[in-house]
Write a protein that holds these residues in place. Structure first.
Motif, PDB file in Angstrom:
ATOM      1  N   MET A   1      43.994  51.215  52.887  1.00 46.27           N
ATOM      2  CA  MET A   1      44.429  50.247  51.838  1.00 46.27           C
ATOM      3  C   MET A   1      45.539  50.097  51.330  1.00 46.27           C
ATOM      4  SD  MET A   1      41.433  48.406  50.707  1.00 46.27           S
ATOM      5  CE  MET A   1      39.826  48.196  51.359  1.00 46.27           C
ATOM      6  N   HIS A   2      46.442  50.476  52.205  1.00 42.06           N
ATOM      7  CA  HIS A   2      47.823  50.462  51.741  1.00 42.06           C
ATOM      8  C   HIS A   2      48.499  49.241  51.912  1.00 42.06           C
ATOM      9  CE1 HIS A   2      48.325  54.819  52.214  1.00 42.06           C
ATOM     10  NE2 HIS A   2      47.669  54.655  53.460  1.00 42.06           N
ATOM     11  N   GLY A   3      49.087  48.844  50.469  1.00 40.28           N
ATOM     12  CA  GLY A   3      49.924  47.574  50.533  1.00 40.28           C
ATOM     13  C   GLY A   3      49.176  46.680  49.941  1.00 40.28           C
ATOM     14  N   LEU A   4      48.012  46.650  49.679  1.00 39.69           N
ATOM     15  CA  LEU A   4      46.820  45.689  49.125  1.00 39.69           C
ATOM     16  C   LEU A   4      46.934  46.063  47.508  1.00 39.69           C
ATOM     17  CD1 LEU A   4      43.826  45.367  51.137  1.00 39.69           C
ATOM     18  CD2 LEU A   4      45.732  43.736  50.947  1.00 39.69           C
ATOM     19  N   THR A   5      47.108  45.084  46.727  1.00 38.10           N
ATOM     20  CA  THR A   5      47.138  45.290  45.200  1.00 38.10           C
ATOM     21  C   THR A   5      45.752  45.045  44.494  1.00 38.10           C
ATOM     22  OG1 THR A   5      47.944  43.041  44.800  1.00 38.10           O
ATOM     23  CG2 THR A   5      49.582  44.655  44.929  1.00 38.10           C
ATOM     24  N   LYS A   6      45.432  45.652  43.591  1.00 38.71           N
ATOM     25  CA  LYS A   6      44.357  45.513  43.001  1.00 38.71           C
ATOM     26  C   LYS A   6      44.230  44.377  42.083  1.00 38.71           C
ATOM     27  CE  LYS A   6      40.872  48.067  40.135  1.00 38.71           C
ATOM     28  NZ  LYS A   6      40.748  49.281  39.717  1.00 38.71           N
ATOM     29  N   ILE A   7      43.101  43.559  42.405  1.00 40.63           N
ATOM     30  CA  ILE A   7      42.751  42.547  41.763  1.00 40.63           C
ATOM     31  C   ILE A   7      42.099  42.606  40.414  1.00 40.63           C
ATOM     32  CG2 ILE A   7      41.861  40.068  41.544  1.00 40.63           C
ATOM     33  CD1 ILE A   7      42.218  39.939  44.656  1.00 40.63           C
ATOM     34  N   SER A   8      42.736  42.086  39.056  1.00 39.88           N
ATOM     35  CA  SER A   8      41.940  42.600  37.900  1.00 39.88           C
ATOM     36  C   SER A   8      41.110  41.385  37.640  1.00 39.88           C
ATOM     37  CB  SER A   8      43.073  42.705  36.873  1.00 39.88           C
ATOM     38  OG  SER A   8      43.598  41.362  36.609  1.00 39.88           O
ATOM     39  N   LYS A   9      39.862  41.699  36.864  1.00 41.79           N
ATOM     40  CA  LYS A   9      38.951  40.738  36.237  1.00 41.79           C
ATOM     41  C   LYS A   9      39.714  39.467  35.531  1.00 41.79           C
ATOM     42  CE  LYS A   9      34.956  43.783  35.515  1.00 41.79           C
ATOM     43  NZ  LYS A   9      34.116  44.107  34.656  1.00 41.79           N
ATOM     44  N   LYS A  10      40.819  39.829  34.893  1.00 40.59           N
ATOM     45  CA  LYS A  10      41.741  38.680  34.274  1.00 40.59           C
ATOM     46  C   LYS A  10      42.173  37.665  35.109  1.00 40.59           C
ATOM     47  CE  LYS A  10      43.544  41.278  30.243  1.00 40.59           C
ATOM     48  NZ  LYS A  10      44.714  41.874  29.927  1.00 40.59           N
ATOM     49  N   ASP A  11      42.732  38.269  36.514  1.00 37.90           N
ATOM     50  CA  ASP A  11      43.183  37.275  37.555  1.00 37.90           C
ATOM     51  C   ASP A  11      41.977  36.462  38.045  1.00 37.90           C
ATOM     52  OD1 ASP A  11      45.633  38.395  37.133  1.00 37.90           O
ATOM     53  OD2 ASP A  11      45.443  39.825  38.641  1.00 37.90           O
ATOM     54  N   ILE A  12      40.827  37.318  38.391  1.00 40.35           N
ATOM     55  CA  ILE A  12      39.718  36.597  38.905  1.00 40.35           C
ATOM     56  C   ILE A  12      39.291  35.396  37.690  1.00 40.35           C
ATOM     57  CG2 ILE A  12      37.404  36.692  39.344  1.00 40.35           C
ATOM     58  CD1 ILE A  12      38.129  39.282  40.582  1.00 40.35           C
ATOM     59  N   ILE A  13      39.206  35.728  36.617  1.00 42.18           N
ATOM     60  CA  ILE A  13      38.464  34.693  35.479  1.00 42.18           C
ATOM     61  C   ILE A  13      39.712  33.366  35.217  1.00 42.18           C
ATOM     62  CG2 ILE A  13      38.277  34.428  32.966  1.00 42.18           C
ATOM     63  CD1 ILE A  13      37.280  37.190  33.022  1.00 42.18           C
ATOM     64  N   ALA A  14      40.995  34.061  35.377  1.00 43.53           N
ATOM     65  CA  ALA A  14      41.993  32.785  35.268  1.00 43.53           C
ATOM     66  C   ALA A  14      41.890  31.784  36.641  1.00 43.53           C
ATOM     67  CB  ALA A  14      43.551  33.528  35.235  1.00 43.53           C
ATOM     68  N   ALA A  15      41.623  32.321  37.562  1.00 39.87           N
ATOM     69  CA  ALA A  15      41.549  31.638  38.948  1.00 39.87           C
ATOM     70  C   ALA A  15      40.443  30.657  38.700  1.00 39.87           C
ATOM     71  CB  ALA A  15      41.342  32.718  40.224  1.00 39.87           C
ATOM     72  N   VAL A  16      39.334  31.250  38.355  1.00 37.98           N
ATOM     73  CA  VAL A  16      37.814  30.529  38.323  1.00 37.98           C
ATOM     74  C   VAL A  16      38.232  29.362  37.163  1.00 37.98           C
ATOM     75  CG1 VAL A  16      35.445  30.522  37.255  1.00 37.98           C
ATOM     76  CG2 VAL A  16      36.424  32.261  38.722  1.00 37.98           C
ATOM     77  N   ILE A  17      38.886  29.622  36.132  1.00 33.86           N
ATOM     78  CA  ILE A  17      39.192  28.619  35.137  1.00 33.86           C
ATOM     79  C   ILE A  17      39.981  27.359  35.786  1.00 33.86           C
ATOM     80  CG2 ILE A  17      40.352  28.047  32.909  1.00 33.86           C
ATOM     81  CD1 ILE A  17      39.369  30.859  31.794  1.00 33.86           C
ATOM     82  N   ILE A  18      41.008  27.871  36.398  1.00 30.08           N
ATOM     83  CA  ILE A  18      42.038  26.882  37.083  1.00 30.08           C
ATOM     84  C   ILE A  18      41.057  26.048  38.022  1.00 30.08           C
ATOM     85  CG2 ILE A  18      44.066  26.646  38.592  1.00 30.08           C
ATOM     86  CD1 ILE A  18      44.974  28.901  36.846  1.00 30.08           C
ATOM     87  N   ILE A  19      40.234  26.734  38.875  1.00 32.21           N
ATOM     88  CA  ILE A  19      39.725  25.839  39.776  1.00 32.21           C
ATOM     89  C   ILE A  19      38.346  24.978  39.312  1.00 32.21           C
ATOM     90  CG2 ILE A  19      37.800  26.108  41.734  1.00 32.21           C
ATOM     91  CD1 ILE A  19      39.486  28.805  42.650  1.00 32.21           C
ATOM     92  N   ALA A  20      37.902  25.468  38.231  1.00 32.27           N
ATOM     93  CA  ALA A  20      37.154  24.650  37.511  1.00 32.27           C
ATOM     94  C   ALA A  20      37.832  23.475  36.805  1.00 32.27           C
ATOM     95  CB  ALA A  20      36.344  25.468  36.493  1.00 32.27           C
ATOM     96  N   ALA A  21      38.955  23.753  36.060  1.00 34.43           N
ATOM     97  CA  ALA A  21      39.496  22.679  35.503  1.00 34.43           C
ATOM     98  C   ALA A  21      39.916  21.639  36.696  1.00 34.43           C
ATOM     99  CB  ALA A  21      40.817  22.910  34.633  1.00 34.43           C
ATOM    100  N   LEU A  22      40.523  21.902  37.834  1.00 34.57           N
ATOM    101  CA  LEU A  22      40.738  21.108  38.877  1.00 34.57           C
ATOM    102  C   LEU A  22      39.633  20.370  39.389  1.00 34.57           C
ATOM    103  CD1 LEU A  22      43.555  23.065  40.728  1.00 34.57           C
ATOM    104  CD2 LEU A  22      44.117  21.117  39.520  1.00 34.57           C
ATOM    105  N   ALA A  23      38.537  20.894  39.447  1.00 36.49           N
ATOM    106  CA  ALA A  23      37.263  20.328  39.702  1.00 36.49           C
ATOM    107  C   ALA A  23      36.773  18.987  38.955  1.00 36.49           C
ATOM    108  CB  ALA A  23      36.205  21.075  40.101  1.00 36.49           C
ATOM    109  N   VAL A  24      37.019  19.450  37.507  1.00 29.49           N
ATOM    110  CA  VAL A  24      36.653  18.351  36.416  1.00 29.49           C
ATOM    111  C   VAL A  24      37.629  17.345  36.855  1.00 29.49           C
ATOM    112  CG1 VAL A  24      36.511  18.219  34.090  1.00 29.49           C
ATOM    113  CG2 VAL A  24      35.409  20.123  34.982  1.00 29.49           C
ATOM    114  N   LEU A  25      38.952  17.761  36.698  1.00 24.57           N
ATOM    115  CA  LEU A  25      39.993  16.381  36.827  1.00 24.57           C
ATOM    116  C   LEU A  25      39.653  15.698  37.907  1.00 24.57           C
ATOM    117  CD1 LEU A  25      42.652  15.392  35.662  1.00 24.57           C
ATOM    118  CD2 LEU A  25      43.978  16.991  37.108  1.00 24.57           C
ATOM    119  N   ILE A  26      39.408  16.339  39.095  1.00 21.40           N
ATOM    120  CA  ILE A  26      39.229  15.493  40.398  1.00 21.40           C
ATOM    121  C   ILE A  26      38.120  14.683  40.210  1.00 21.40           C
ATOM    122  CG2 ILE A  26      38.965  15.587  42.984  1.00 21.40           C
ATOM    123  CD1 ILE A  26      40.509  18.019  43.289  1.00 21.40           C
TER     124      ILE A  26
END
Length: 168
Positions: A1-26
């Motif tokens: 697993m060289h070159g892959l960065t670890k994804i934190s829980k904060k990044d996942i939560i932020a991505a889910v919030i952004i996707i949810a907000a976009l879904a509500v907007l649409i």
């Protein structure tokens, strides 16, 4: 697993919030095609059958180029929905007819121009006025609420002092 960065829980939560907000907007945005936007057909029916007639004319101007009758919009029946002002009807009609409407203010609306014909184009006292059932109201078109069956006429005058209004 060289070159892959670890994804934190904060990044996942932020991505889910952004996707949810976009879904509500649409999902809550009323996206319309141009045909849908302009489809406020005057023959549509209000729940209670309320309607008004609207005419937009400029008979005060000799040889107005739109047509020989001096009419921009001939007398046409439009649906009157509960709580609509004369201005709401006018705006709906102009959008349906695809005619330019220039105004300022809210709710004290001042009509500056319709279909390229503006205040002061034909003298210092020229401009747009409106009448309801042949009477010029002492209120802005944004503050006057018509009744079903009313006859609304927007008209261009070369001298508002001769028509009894204040230039609206």
């Amino acid at each position: 697993m060289h070159g892959l960065t670890k994804i934190s829980k904060k990044d996942i939560i932020a991505a889910v919030i952004i996707i949810a907000a976009l879904a509500v907007l649409i999902l809550t945005t009323d996206i319309q095609t141009p045909e849908e936007f302009y489809s406020l057909h005057p023959d549509s029916v209000a729940e209670d059958g309320s309607f008004v007639t609207l005419t937009v004319e400029c008979k005060d101007i000799e040889n107005y180029e739109e047509n020989s009758l001096g009419s921009i919009v001939p007398k046409t029946k439009f649906v009157l929905n509960e709580g609509e002002s004369v201005f709401d009807i006018m705006e709906k009609a102009m959008r349906f007819e695809r005619i330019e409407l220039d105004y300022s203010g809210s709710p004290n609306i001042y009509i500056k121009g319709i279909d390229g014909l503006y205040e002061f184009d034909h003298g210092p006292a020229s401009g747009w006025q409106y009448s309801v059932n042949g009477e010029i109201p002492e209120k802005s078109c944004g503050e006057f609420f018509p009744n079903s069956g009313d006859d609304i006429v927007f008209f261009y005058t070369c001298d508002y002092t001769k028509t009894g209004g204040a230039g609206e």
